[in-house]
Design an enzyme around this catalytic site. Structure first.
Site, PDB file in Angstrom:
ATOM      1  N   CYS A  75      24.521  -6.389 -16.869  1.00  0.00           N
ATOM      2  CA  CYS A  75      24.502  -7.677 -17.572  1.00  0.00           C
ATOM      3  C   CYS A  75      24.200  -8.806 -16.595  1.00  0.00           C
ATOM      4  CB  CYS A  75      25.847  -7.943 -18.244  1.00  0.00           C
ATOM      5  SG  CYS A  75      26.027  -7.121 -19.808  1.00  0.00           S
ATOM      6  N   HIS A  76      23.403  -9.746 -17.070  1.00  0.00           N
ATOM      7  CA  HIS A  76      23.114 -10.928 -16.265  1.00  0.00           C
ATOM      8  C   HIS A  76      24.302 -11.880 -16.316  1.00  0.00           C
ATOM      9  CE1 HIS A  76      19.086  -9.362 -17.066  1.00  0.00           C
ATOM     10  NE2 HIS A  76      18.743  -9.968 -15.943  1.00  0.00           N
ATOM     11  N   GLU A 111      28.424 -10.621 -24.353  1.00  0.00           N
ATOM     12  CA  GLU A 111      29.518 -11.571 -24.172  1.00  0.00           C
ATOM     13  C   GLU A 111      30.355 -11.682 -25.447  1.00  0.00           C
ATOM     14  OE1 GLU A 111      26.789 -12.097 -20.896  1.00  0.00           O
ATOM     15  OE2 GLU A 111      26.453 -11.846 -23.038  1.00  0.00           O
ATOM     16  N   ASP A 125      48.247  -5.548 -25.829  1.00  0.00           N
ATOM     17  CA  ASP A 125      49.156  -5.658 -24.685  1.00  0.00           C
ATOM     18  C   ASP A 125      50.422  -6.430 -25.043  1.00  0.00           C
ATOM     19  OD1 ASP A 125      49.920  -5.480 -21.866  1.00  0.00           O
ATOM     20  OD2 ASP A 125      49.500  -7.641 -21.828  1.00  0.00           O
TER      21      ASP A 125
END
Length: 154
Positions: A75-76, A111, A125
């Protein structure tokens, strides 16, 4: 079919996007985390001991979108112009939607998907002490605009 992430020697490389045009790019991803009704009730009532679950998950999702290139090898590193996370609380599930924006040479689909995943993982979590049966489910891209083509999941 030609694979774009391999060089002439068959080794992985990051695709050069330098010649592409800058365009406004948007990606929207969705997913959910299924849990016991009692866990949803604890979240709504603010009784999870670790704190405000959805506020923390929103921050976690946005932070995840900003760190995508650190997590996914090819990924960029993209300058994001915006990111938002929304939640829809159901009886035994929380639906998550991430919208991510940029103006640049490559899209923000990864993203948006990372943002949904990180928001779901944050919820997991924070609630794992009260619900071991939670399931993160159906993380998917639902819309992408900008670049050569647009996409909308039917």
């Amino acid at each position: 079919m030609e694979f774009t992430h391999f060089n002439e020697n068959g080794r992985a490389h990051m695709v050069n996007v330098g010649e592409k045009d800058d365009t406004k790019r948007v990606a929207i991803a969705r997913g959910s985390i299924k849990m016991k009704k009692e866990t949803v009730d604890l979240i709504k009532e603010g009784l999870i001991k670790k704190g405000d679950v959805l506020s923390v998950a929103q921050i976690g999702g946005i932070m995840g979108s900003k760190k995508t290139s650190d997590l996914i090898p090819m990924c960029h590193n993209i300058f994001l112009t915006g990111a938002d996370i929304k939640f829809n609380i159901l009886e035994d599930e929380i639906e998550i939607q991430a919208s991510v924006f940029t103006f640049g040479k490559t899209g923000v689909e990864m993203e948006a998907l990372t943002a949904v995943s990180m928001a779901a993982l944050t919820i997991y979590d924070m609630c794992k002490s009260v619900d071991k049966d939670m399931v993160i489910d159906n993380v998917r891209l639902v819309k992408k605009t900008g670049g050569k083509s647009d996409y909308i999941r039917k």
